[in-house]
Design an enzyme around this catalytic site. Structure first.
Site, PDB file in Angstrom:
ATOM      1  N   ASP A   1       0.844  -1.203   0.000  1.00  0.00           N
ATOM      2  CA  ASP A   1       0.000   0.000   0.000  1.00  0.00           C
ATOM      3  C   ASP A   1       0.882   1.256   0.000  1.00  0.00           C
ATOM      4  O   ASP A   1       0.688   2.166  -0.798  1.00  0.00           O
ATOM      5  CB  ASP A   1      -0.915   0.018   1.236  1.00  0.00           C
ATOM      6  CG  ASP A   1      -1.698  -1.268   1.376  1.00  0.00           C
ATOM      7  OD1 ASP A   1      -2.694  -1.432   0.679  1.00  0.00           O
ATOM      8  OD2 ASP A   1      -1.281  -2.124   2.180  1.00  0.00           O
TER       9      ASP A   1
ATOM     10  N   GLU B   1       2.233  -6.695  -5.275  1.00  0.00           N
ATOM     11  CA  GLU B   1       1.784  -5.907  -6.424  1.00  0.00           C
ATOM     12  C   GLU B   1       2.931  -5.068  -6.994  1.00  0.00           C
ATOM     13  O   GLU B   1       3.281  -5.184  -8.167  1.00  0.00           O
ATOM     14  CB  GLU B   1       0.641  -4.999  -5.975  1.00  0.00           C
ATOM     15  CG  GLU B   1       0.017  -4.256  -7.087  1.00  0.00           C
ATOM     16  CD  GLU B   1      -1.444  -3.891  -6.818  1.00  0.00           C
ATOM     17  OE1 GLU B   1      -1.809  -2.792  -7.166  1.00  0.00           O
ATOM     18  OE2 GLU B   1      -2.222  -4.710  -6.269  1.00  0.00           O
TER      19      GLU B   1
HETATM   20  O1  TRH Z   1       4.700  -6.001   0.660  1.00  0.00           O
HETATM   21  P1  TRH Z   1       3.826  -6.573  -0.373  1.00  0.00           P
HETATM   22  O2  TRH Z   1       3.514  -7.983  -0.206  1.00  0.00           O
HETATM   23  O3  TRH Z   1       2.517  -5.740  -0.457  1.00  0.00           O
HETATM   24  C1  TRH Z   1       1.212  -6.309  -0.551  1.00  0.00           C
HETATM   25  C2  TRH Z   1       0.712  -6.323  -1.943  1.00  0.00           C
HETATM   26  O4  TRH Z   1       0.812  -5.065  -2.578  1.00  0.00           O
HETATM   27  C3  TRH Z   1      -0.710  -6.779  -1.964  1.00  0.00           C
HETATM   28  O5  TRH Z   1      -1.216  -6.774  -3.274  1.00  0.00           O
HETATM   29  C4  TRH Z   1      -1.524  -5.894  -1.073  1.00  0.00           C
HETATM   30  O6  TRH Z   1      -2.839  -6.291  -1.075  1.00  0.00           O
HETATM   31  C5  TRH Z   1      -0.927  -5.984   0.300  1.00  0.00           C
HETATM   32  O7  TRH Z   1       0.404  -5.531   0.264  1.00  0.00           O
HETATM   33  C6  TRH Z   1      -1.688  -5.157   1.281  1.00  0.00           C
HETATM   34  O8  TRH Z   1       4.543  -6.454  -1.812  1.00  0.00           O
HETATM   35  P2  TRH Z   1       4.728  -5.255  -2.835  1.00  0.00           P
HETATM   36  O9  TRH Z   1       3.425  -4.816  -3.374  1.00  0.00           O
HETATM   37  O10 TRH Z   1       5.718  -5.704  -3.813  1.00  0.00           O
HETATM   38  O11 TRH Z   1       5.339  -4.051  -1.992  1.00  0.00           O
HETATM   39  C7  TRH Z   1       6.622  -4.058  -1.499  1.00  0.00           C
HETATM   40  C8  TRH Z   1       7.201  -2.647  -1.504  1.00  0.00           C
HETATM   41  O12 TRH Z   1       8.321  -2.573  -0.652  1.00  0.00           O
HETATM   42  C9  TRH Z   1       7.664  -2.207  -2.881  1.00  0.00           C
HETATM   43  O13 TRH Z   1       7.304  -0.863  -3.127  1.00  0.00           O
HETATM   44  C10 TRH Z   1       9.178  -2.292  -2.780  1.00  0.00           C
HETATM   45  C11 TRH Z   1       9.382  -1.946  -1.333  1.00  0.00           C
HETATM   46  N1  TRH Z   1      10.684  -2.367  -0.770  1.00  0.00           N
HETATM   47  C12 TRH Z   1      11.708  -1.433  -0.718  1.00  0.00           C
HETATM   48  O14 TRH Z   1      11.547  -0.300  -1.183  1.00  0.00           O
HETATM   49  N2  TRH Z   1      12.883  -1.802  -0.141  1.00  0.00           N
HETATM   50  C13 TRH Z   1      13.109  -3.031   0.377  1.00  0.00           C
HETATM   51  O15 TRH Z   1      14.217  -3.281   0.902  1.00  0.00           O
HETATM   52  C14 TRH Z   1      12.036  -3.985   0.313  1.00  0.00           C
HETATM   53  C15 TRH Z   1      12.270  -5.365   0.865  1.00  0.00           C
HETATM   54  C16 TRH Z   1      10.838  -3.614  -0.258  1.00  0.00           C
END
Ligand code: TRH
Length: 365
Positions: free
Chosen positions: A22, A268
C-alpha cells in the site's frame, strides 16, 4: 515530460492493510504526480516504512508532496483549515473519512465536485477492462449525488496501465550492473537470485536446491522472506553465498532486481518492478481467503505468455500444483528473462499509469 494537466491539488488516501505494498504503490504514484507538476497531500494511517523506503519523505524532501497522518479519530477542527482539492484518489477502496468529505463538500458550489477515483488492485483478469473508468454514483452519506470512478491499473491498453517513471530506461542504461553484482555477493558465484516473498509452500524446494550450490548467491530481503529462510536453516550454518540484505529505498530495491538473474517477488509493486527489470522472475501472489488469487495468477501467466516450465514453477511456488523445473541453469534463466523482455516491450508501448490518470482527471473535470 509532457504536462498533460495544469497543476492540480490532489488528496491521496492510503490505509495500510499489511505488508508494504500500500505504501509502496502510493508513494510511487505521489512521486510521479509531483514529477508532473501536481501538488499532493498523502494521507497515511501508518508511516513507519517511509523513512527507509523513501528517505526524506516525512521531512519534506519532496516539496510537492505533503504527508499527513490519517488519524483514527478525525476531528472537524483539524480539517476545517484545509484548502479544497481538485482530485481525490483512494488507494484500494480505502474510503476517505466522512468528516473529511463533509468539510470539503462545504467548499464546493452546488453542482461541482472533485474528480474522485478509486485506484484499484492490479490484475490481468478480463473484468478489469470492463470495469476500468466506470462510474460509481454515491447514493447516500456526505457525498450523496457525487460520483466516484473506478480506475484499474493493468497490463493492456484498455486499462489504466502501470506505474513507470519516464526516466526509467535512461536510469537502467546508466546502471553499472556488474559493480552492483560484485558488491552484493562473492565474485565466485556467477548467478544471483533475489528473494522477496511471504512463506511460499515451495520455499523448502528452493532452499534445498540452492544450499550447497556454490554457483548461486541468494540475496534475502528483510522481513518475512528472511524470517522464513532463518526458520528453514534452523541449526544449519548459513552458506557464505547467502546474503541477508538490509532494507533499502525503492531505488535500491529496483536496482537489486535489475542486477539479479532471477527475482522472486510478491504482492503488487515488486511484480511491476520485476517486469521493468527485464530479468527472469517468479511471482508470489498475495493470497486471498477464497483462493480468488488462483484465477488472478492464471490470468497473469496467460498475459505474460510464460514458457511452460515457468508457469509450472509459478503454480508450484504458489501452492497451486505445478512442479519445479529440473534446474535453475543460466540457459533456463535467460529463456525466462526473454519472456519478461517481450512482455516489457508490449508494456512500453502503453502509456504509464500516472499519465493516464492525469488524462482521465482532465477529461472528467
Ligand atoms: O509487501 P507486499 O507484499 O505488499 C502487498 C501487496 O501489494 C498486496 O497486493 C496488497 O494487497 C498488500 O500488500 C496489502 O509487496 P509489494 O506490493 O511488492 O510491496 C513491497 C514494496 O516494498 C515495494 O514498493 C518495494 C518496497 N521495498 C523497498 O523499497 N525496499 C526493500 O528493501 C524492500 C524489501 C521492499
Amino acid at each position: 515530460m509532457p504536462n498533460v494537466a495544469p497543476p492540480l491539488r490532489w488528496d491521496i488516501f492510503c490505509r495500510v492493510i499489511d505488508n508494504l505494498g500500500d505504501v509502496g504503490v502510493c508513494w510511487r504514484l505521489c512521486r510521479e504526480l509531483a514529477h508532473r507538476g501536481q501538488q499532493v497531500r498523502l494521507w497515511m494511517d501508518q508511516t513507519d516504512a517511509l523513512p527507509w523506503m523513501a528517505p526524506g519523505a516525512l521531512e519534506g524532501h519532496w516539496p510537492a508532496i505533503r504527508i499527513l497522518k490519517w488519524e483514527p479519530q478525525w476531528s472537524h477542527e483539524r480539517y476545517a483549515q484545509l484548502p479544497r482539492s481538485d482530485v481525490w484518489a483512494e488507494a484500494f477502496g480505502c474510503e476517505p473519512p466522512e468528516v473529511f468529505i463533509s468539510q470539503q463538500r462545504a467548499l464546493w458550489p452546488n453542482g461541482q465536485a472533485p474528480v474522485w477515483v478509486n485506484l484499484e488492485y492490479l490484475s490481468a483478469e478480463p473484468y478489469v477492462e470492463r470495469m476500468h473508468r466506470l462510474p460509481s454514483p454515491l447514493m447516500s452519506g456526505p457525498a450523496q449525488g457525487w460520483t466516484r470512478w473506478f480506475f484499474y491499473p493493468g497490463f493492456t491498453s484498455a486499462t489504466g496501465g502501470l506505474l513507470r517513471e519516464s526516466d526509467l530506461p535512461a536510469r537502467q542504461a546508466a546502471f553499472d550492473r556488474q559493480a552492483w553484482r560484485n558488491s552484493a555477493a562473492p565474485a565466485t558465484t556467477p548467478t544471483r537470485i533475489s528473494l522477496f516473498c511471504y512463506e511460499p509452500p515451495a520455499l523448502p524446494w528452493l532452499l534445498d536446491t540452492l544450499h550447497g550450490n556454490t554457483d548461486t548467491a541468494l540475496l534475502i530481503t528483510p522481513g518475512r522472506a528472511d524470517v522464513a529462510v532463518q526458520h528453514w536453516l534452523g541449526q544449519r550454518p548459513s552458506p557464505p553465498y547467502w546474503v541477508r540484505r538490509p532494507l533499502v529505498d525503492q531505488t535500491g530495491f529496483d536496482e537489486m532486481l535489475w542486477a539479479c538473474d532471477l527475482n522472486f517477488v510478491r504482492g503488487e509493486d515488486s511484480l511491476v518492478r520485476a517486469l521493468w527489470a527485464g530479468q527472469a522472475f517468479v511471482w508470489q501472489i498475495y493470497p486471498q481467503d477464497d483462493n480468488a488469487h488462483h484465477d488472478k495468477l492464471d490470468a497473469f501467466l496467460d498475459w505474460l505468455d510464460a514458457p511452460a516450465d515457468l508457469s509450472d514453477l509459478h503454480r508450484f511456488w504458489n501452492g497451486m500444483g505445478g512442479h519445479p523445473p529440473p534446474d535453475l541453469s543460466p540457459a533456463r534463466l535467460r529463456e525466462w528473462a526473454s519472456a519478461t523482455q517481450r512482455a516489457r516491450a508490449r508494456l512500453l508501448e502503453q502509456e504509464d499509469l500516472a499519465t493516464q490518470l492525469l488524462g482521465f482527471v482532465m477529461e472528467k473535470r
